[in-house]
Design a protein around this motif. Sequence first.
Motif, PDB file in Angstrom:
ATOM      1  N   TRP A  16       0.808  -1.219   0.000  1.00 35.36           N
ATOM      2  CA  TRP A  16       0.000   0.000   0.000  1.00 35.36           C
ATOM      3  C   TRP A  16       0.844   1.273   0.000  1.00 35.36           C
ATOM      4  O   TRP A  16       0.354   2.344  -0.346  1.00 35.36           O
ATOM      5  CB  TRP A  16      -0.937   0.008   1.208  1.00 35.36           C
ATOM      6  CG  TRP A  16      -2.086  -0.936   1.067  1.00 35.36           C
ATOM      7  CD1 TRP A  16      -2.141  -2.240   1.468  1.00 35.36           C
ATOM      8  CD2 TRP A  16      -3.358  -0.655   0.478  1.00 35.36           C
ATOM      9  NE1 TRP A  16      -3.347  -2.791   1.167  1.00 35.36           N
ATOM     10  CE2 TRP A  16      -4.131  -1.838   0.562  1.00 35.36           C
ATOM     11  CE3 TRP A  16      -3.926   0.466  -0.098  1.00 35.36           C
ATOM     12  CZ2 TRP A  16      -5.435  -1.918   0.083  1.00 35.36           C
ATOM     13  CZ3 TRP A  16      -5.226   0.391  -0.574  1.00 35.36           C
ATOM     14  CH2 TRP A  16      -5.963  -0.789  -0.486  1.00 35.36           C
ATOM     15  N   ARG A  22      -1.855   1.641  -4.532  1.00 40.77           N
ATOM     16  CA  ARG A  22      -2.989   2.237  -3.818  1.00 40.77           C
ATOM     17  C   ARG A  22      -4.014   2.794  -4.810  1.00 40.77           C
ATOM     18  O   ARG A  22      -5.217   2.620  -4.634  1.00 40.77           O
ATOM     19  CB  ARG A  22      -2.515   3.332  -2.867  1.00 40.77           C
ATOM     20  CG  ARG A  22      -3.667   4.086  -2.201  1.00 40.77           C
ATOM     21  CD  ARG A  22      -3.216   5.071  -1.139  1.00 40.77           C
ATOM     22  NE  ARG A  22      -3.046   4.388   0.141  1.00 40.77           N
ATOM     23  CZ  ARG A  22      -1.877   4.241   0.746  1.00 40.77           C
ATOM     24  NH1 ARG A  22      -0.778   4.716   0.188  1.00 40.77           N
ATOM     25  NH2 ARG A  22      -1.797   3.629   1.908  1.00 40.77           N
ATOM     26  N   ASP A  23      -3.516   3.436  -5.847  1.00 45.07           N
ATOM     27  CA  ASP A  23      -4.423   3.975  -6.870  1.00 45.07           C
ATOM     28  C   ASP A  23      -5.199   2.848  -7.546  1.00 45.07           C
ATOM     29  O   ASP A  23      -6.417   2.963  -7.751  1.00 45.07           O
ATOM     30  CB  ASP A  23      -3.615   4.752  -7.912  1.00 45.07           C
ATOM     31  CG  ASP A  23      -4.469   5.191  -9.092  1.00 45.07           C
ATOM     32  OD1 ASP A  23      -5.209   6.187  -8.959  1.00 45.07           O
ATOM     33  OD2 ASP A  23      -4.416   4.520 -10.149  1.00 45.07           O
ATOM     34  N   ARG A  26      -7.840   1.315  -5.097  1.00 42.78           N
ATOM     35  CA  ARG A  26      -8.978   2.214  -4.889  1.00 42.78           C
ATOM     36  C   ARG A  26      -9.889   2.236  -6.121  1.00 42.78           C
ATOM     37  O   ARG A  26     -11.114   2.164  -6.004  1.00 42.78           O
ATOM     38  CB  ARG A  26      -8.470   3.629  -4.560  1.00 42.78           C
ATOM     39  CG  ARG A  26      -9.584   4.628  -4.249  1.00 42.78           C
ATOM     40  CD  ARG A  26      -9.009   5.958  -3.817  1.00 42.78           C
ATOM     41  NE  ARG A  26      -8.275   5.830  -2.571  1.00 42.78           N
ATOM     42  CZ  ARG A  26      -8.832   5.812  -1.368  1.00 42.78           C
ATOM     43  NH1 ARG A  26     -10.145   5.915  -1.250  1.00 42.78           N
ATOM     44  NH2 ARG A  26      -8.097   5.704  -0.290  1.00 42.78           N
ATOM     45  N   TRP A  27      -9.282   2.342  -7.299  1.00 48.54           N
ATOM     46  CA  TRP A  27     -10.069   2.366  -8.533  1.00 48.54           C
ATOM     47  C   TRP A  27     -10.801   1.040  -8.734  1.00 48.54           C
ATOM     48  O   TRP A  27     -11.948   1.012  -9.176  1.00 48.54           O
ATOM     49  CB  TRP A  27      -9.144   2.656  -9.710  1.00 48.54           C
ATOM     50  CG  TRP A  27      -9.858   2.970 -10.986  1.00 48.54           C
ATOM     51  CD1 TRP A  27     -10.709   4.010 -11.223  1.00 48.54           C
ATOM     52  CD2 TRP A  27      -9.789   2.231 -12.209  1.00 48.54           C
ATOM     53  NE1 TRP A  27     -11.160   3.975 -12.522  1.00 48.54           N
ATOM     54  CE2 TRP A  27     -10.615   2.899 -13.146  1.00 48.54           C
ATOM     55  CE3 TRP A  27      -9.088   1.094 -12.601  1.00 48.54           C
ATOM     56  CZ2 TRP A  27     -10.767   2.442 -14.461  1.00 48.54           C
ATOM     57  CZ3 TRP A  27      -9.240   0.643 -13.908  1.00 48.54           C
ATOM     58  CH2 TRP A  27     -10.072   1.312 -14.816  1.00 48.54           C
ATOM     59  N   GLU A  30     -13.749   1.024  -6.117  1.00 49.11           N
ATOM     60  CA  GLU A  30     -14.756   2.066  -6.305  1.00 49.11           C
ATOM     61  C   GLU A  30     -15.407   2.061  -7.684  1.00 49.11           C
ATOM     62  O   GLU A  30     -16.606   2.396  -7.803  1.00 49.11           O
ATOM     63  CB  GLU A  30     -14.126   3.437  -6.042  1.00 49.11           C
ATOM     64  CG  GLU A  30     -13.693   3.639  -4.594  1.00 49.11           C
ATOM     65  CD  GLU A  30     -13.056   4.998  -4.369  1.00 49.11           C
ATOM     66  OE1 GLU A  30     -12.804   5.718  -5.374  1.00 49.11           O
ATOM     67  OE2 GLU A  30     -12.787   5.331  -3.202  1.00 49.11           O
ATOM     68  N   ASP A  56      -7.268   2.648   4.337  1.00 49.13           N
ATOM     69  CA  ASP A  56      -7.201   1.595   3.326  1.00 49.13           C
ATOM     70  C   ASP A  56      -8.066   0.401   3.735  1.00 49.13           C
ATOM     71  O   ASP A  56      -8.836  -0.129   2.924  1.00 49.13           O
ATOM     72  CB  ASP A  56      -5.758   1.131   3.120  1.00 49.13           C
ATOM     73  CG  ASP A  56      -4.860   2.217   2.577  1.00 49.13           C
ATOM     74  OD1 ASP A  56      -5.357   3.079   1.825  1.00 49.13           O
ATOM     75  OD2 ASP A  56      -3.660   2.207   2.908  1.00 49.13           O
ATOM     76  N   MET A  59     -11.766   0.525   3.181  1.00 44.76           N
ATOM     77  CA  MET A  59     -12.282   0.444   1.816  1.00 44.76           C
ATOM     78  C   MET A  59     -13.018  -0.868   1.555  1.00 44.76           C
ATOM     79  O   MET A  59     -13.682  -1.019   0.532  1.00 44.76           O
ATOM     80  CB  MET A  59     -11.133   0.608   0.808  1.00 44.76           C
ATOM     81  CG  MET A  59     -10.579   2.018   0.735  1.00 44.76           C
ATOM     82  SD  MET A  59      -9.047   2.107  -0.236  1.00 44.76           S
ATOM     83  CE  MET A  59      -9.610   1.497  -1.808  1.00 44.76           C
TER      84      MET A  59
END
Length: 233
Positions: A16, A22-23, A26-27, A30, A56, A59
């Motif tokens: 992470w 991390r990007d 998250r993408w 989400e 994190d 999420m």
Amino acid sequence: MPGFSARRGAMFIGNWRHRPNRDAARWLIEEVWPRVHAVLPDVELRIYGASPTPADMAMSNPAINAVVAGTCGSVEKAMRQHRLLVAPLRYGAGLKGKVTDAFHHGLVPVTTPVGAEGLEDAQLGGSFPGCLVDGGSGGAEEDAKRFAEACVKMYSDEQEWRNAQACGLRFISQAFDAASNSAELRDFLVERWQTLDGARRCDFVGQMLWLSSSRWTELMAKYIEAKAAAREH
């Protein structure tokens, strides 16, 4: 090697602290996985990785069957249990260890051109031996849709999955074979040692780095000398 029916779910793995990971995570949670979940509601996504922050871990989203699992106890075990490695990396550089590890463990990767960088299979005409999802011209939302559709197809189509697994296993055994690569490296070093003086004369970058290193040593010596002189006074 576990086959199609012996595997369940999809996974992503990455430290992470590394921003591209991390990007991507998250993408994935989400934007991508909600679309996958709408078609395959029983398929679980597990995201592994060291050094997650509380944000994190938060999420995780049970509503779409997505779990941020933290550090992976055994990468081999995880990669032999899951059916897909989903790696929607949007930036970064170099070979991705998560992708080569996936090939080694018979895990089919679905990734982007960033995730596939440097993994061209000569027997496939230079194509990536996994599932490659090129970005479209419709923006981030269209990219998420295309990536989700690729995940659904690869997860559901047993024959295509088996073909991709076979290609990945063959590719990794040929391109990353320790014995053949060691022999090739040995032959290169033997040849270079025999022509070392000429090679050094043509190596402009090497000469530049050598000069920089020598200059750094000289300046450090002067610094130590000046520091010692200051202490005496």
